[in-house]
Write a protein that holds these residues in place. Structure first.
Motif, short mmCIF file in Angstrom:
data_model
loop_
_atom_site.label_atom_id
_atom_site.label_comp_id
_atom_site.label_asym_id
_atom_site.label_seq_id
_atom_site.Cartn_x
_atom_site.Cartn_y
_atom_site.Cartn_z
N GLN A 187 0.83 -1.21 0.00
CA GLN A 187 0.00 0.00 0.00
C GLN A 187 0.87 1.25 0.00
OE1 GLN A 187 -2.78 0.15 3.26
NE2 GLN A 187 -3.24 2.31 2.94
N PHE A 188 1.95 1.20 0.76
CA PHE A 188 2.92 2.29 0.84
C PHE A 188 3.43 2.63 -0.56
CE2 PHE A 188 6.87 4.40 1.59
CZ PHE A 188 6.91 4.85 2.90
N VAL A 189 3.88 1.61 -1.27
CA VAL A 189 4.46 1.80 -2.61
C VAL A 189 3.40 2.32 -3.58
CG1 VAL A 189 5.43 0.58 -4.59
CG2 VAL A 189 6.29 0.11 -2.29
N GLU A 190 2.21 1.74 -3.54
CA GLU A 190 1.15 2.15 -4.47
C GLU A 190 0.77 3.61 -4.27
OE1 GLU A 190 -2.02 -0.60 -3.91
OE2 GLU A 190 -0.97 -2.27 -4.88
N GLN A 191 0.64 4.03 -3.01
CA GLN A 191 0.27 5.42 -2.75
C GLN A 191 1.36 6.39 -3.18
OE1 GLN A 191 -1.65 6.62 0.88
NE2 GLN A 191 -2.48 4.59 1.27
N LEU A 192 2.61 6.05 -2.88
CA LEU A 192 3.71 6.95 -3.21
C LEU A 192 3.86 7.08 -4.73
CD1 LEU A 192 5.89 8.75 -1.99
CD2 LEU A 192 7.43 6.78 -1.99
N HIS A 193 3.85 5.95 -5.43
CA HIS A 193 4.00 6.03 -6.88
C HIS A 193 2.74 6.56 -7.55
CE1 HIS A 193 8.05 4.53 -7.25
NE2 HIS A 193 7.77 3.60 -6.35
N GLY A 194 1.58 6.38 -6.88
CA GLY A 194 0.37 7.01 -7.38
C GLY A 194 0.48 8.52 -7.35
N TRP A 195 1.10 9.04 -6.27
CA TRP A 195 1.31 10.50 -6.18
C TRP A 195 2.21 10.96 -7.32
CZ3 TRP A 195 5.38 13.78 -6.07
CH2 TRP A 195 5.09 15.13 -5.78
N TYR A 196 3.31 10.25 -7.55
CA TYR A 196 4.22 10.63 -8.64
C TYR A 196 3.50 10.61 -9.98
CZ TYR A 196 8.58 10.48 -5.88
OH TYR A 196 9.60 10.74 -4.99
N GLY A 197 2.69 9.57 -10.20
CA GLY A 197 2.00 9.44 -11.48
C GLY A 197 1.05 10.59 -11.75
N LYS A 198 0.35 11.04 -10.72
CA LYS A 198 -0.58 12.16 -10.89
C LYS A 198 0.16 13.48 -11.02
CE LYS A 198 -4.31 9.95 -8.25
NZ LYS A 198 -5.08 9.98 -6.98
N ASP A 199 1.26 13.63 -10.31
CA ASP A 199 1.99 14.90 -10.29
C ASP A 199 2.77 15.15 -11.57
OD1 ASP A 199 2.93 17.22 -8.50
OD2 ASP A 199 4.82 16.38 -9.21
N ARG A 200 3.28 14.10 -12.19
CA ARG A 200 4.02 14.20 -13.46
C ARG A 200 5.17 15.22 -13.40
NH1 ARG A 200 0.78 11.99 -17.74
NH2 ARG A 200 1.74 13.37 -19.27
N SER A 201 5.90 15.20 -12.29
CA SER A 201 7.11 16.03 -12.08
C SER A 201 6.83 17.50 -11.88
CB SER A 201 8.11 15.86 -13.24
OG SER A 201 8.47 14.52 -13.43
#
Length: 214
Positions: free
Chosen positions: A172-186
């Protein structure tokens, strides 16, 4: 500015981003990753990270303000980035950091593997941990430190700290963190670099620029 921690001998073994990407591909072809832990899960993380890096390379776009800032830089810099192929945050951030640097002809990016440079890593801990990626900006002529960034954008760090405090299960930790990155797009990372570039390059902020009076 502080006294140099990074020495010429560190830079002598550094890689360009292209060399780093080529190294990862070569290691994956041999079912390996950077470092000494070549367990199956570490290899899988590295494979996913190679995909993440390709995506970030394609989707990171600098806005006009940041491009202008980078073209206004007059002092040569070296951006040293501590990283590892298996690190998810590094995969999400390093390509964007490189894209920013590429907008200035005066900034050179050099990558060092964290676990081969623990003496250096231990000078740049985050909350006592060896978190990566970690960027250290140097004056290219003196190797004097100009500033640092990392290991992740501030909102991602806040999310990381919250989940760690709550003992969120790893998946869940990994999914949430990478989900944030995916939405933010740098986008957050790019915004965070605007004041840093002004500071490191001694550029005036818009508020400090003189107003023309007619």
């Amino acid at each position: 500015m502080s006294q140099a921690t990074i020495k010429a001998e560190h830079l002598a073994k550094a890689m360009t981003y292209t060399q780093y990407r080529e190294l990862i591909d070569l290691l994956l072809a041999d079912n390996k990753t950077t470092g000494t832990n070549h367990a199956p899960d570490m290899i899988e993380y590295t494979r996913m990270n190679a995909q993440r890096m390709r995506r970030v390379e394609k989707t990171t776009v600098l806005d006009d303000e940041l491009v202008h800032l980078m073209l206004s830089v007059q002092n040569k810099m070296i951006w040293v980035i501590l990283t590892e192929a298996w690190c998810g945050d590094a995969a999400q951030c390093v390509p964007a950091l490189v894209r920013i640097a590429e907008a200035s002809p005066l900034i050179e990016v050099q990558l060092l593997l964290r676990d081969e440079n623990l003496d250096l890593m231990d000078a740049y801990l985050t909350n006592g941990g060896r978190s990566i990626p970690k960027l250290i900006a140097l004056d290219a002529d003196t190797l004097e430190e100009l500033g640092t960034w990392g290991p992740r954008p501030a909102p991602a760090q806040h999310l990381f700290d919250e989940m760690k405090a709550q003992n969120v299960p790893y998946q869940q930790f990994v999914e949430q963190l990478h989900g944030w990155y995916g939405k933010d797009r740098s986008k957050t990372l790019l915004q965070e670099f605007k004041p840093l570039i002004r500071d490191w390059a001694k550029l005036q902020s818009p508020e400090e620029q003189p107003v023309e009076r007619f």
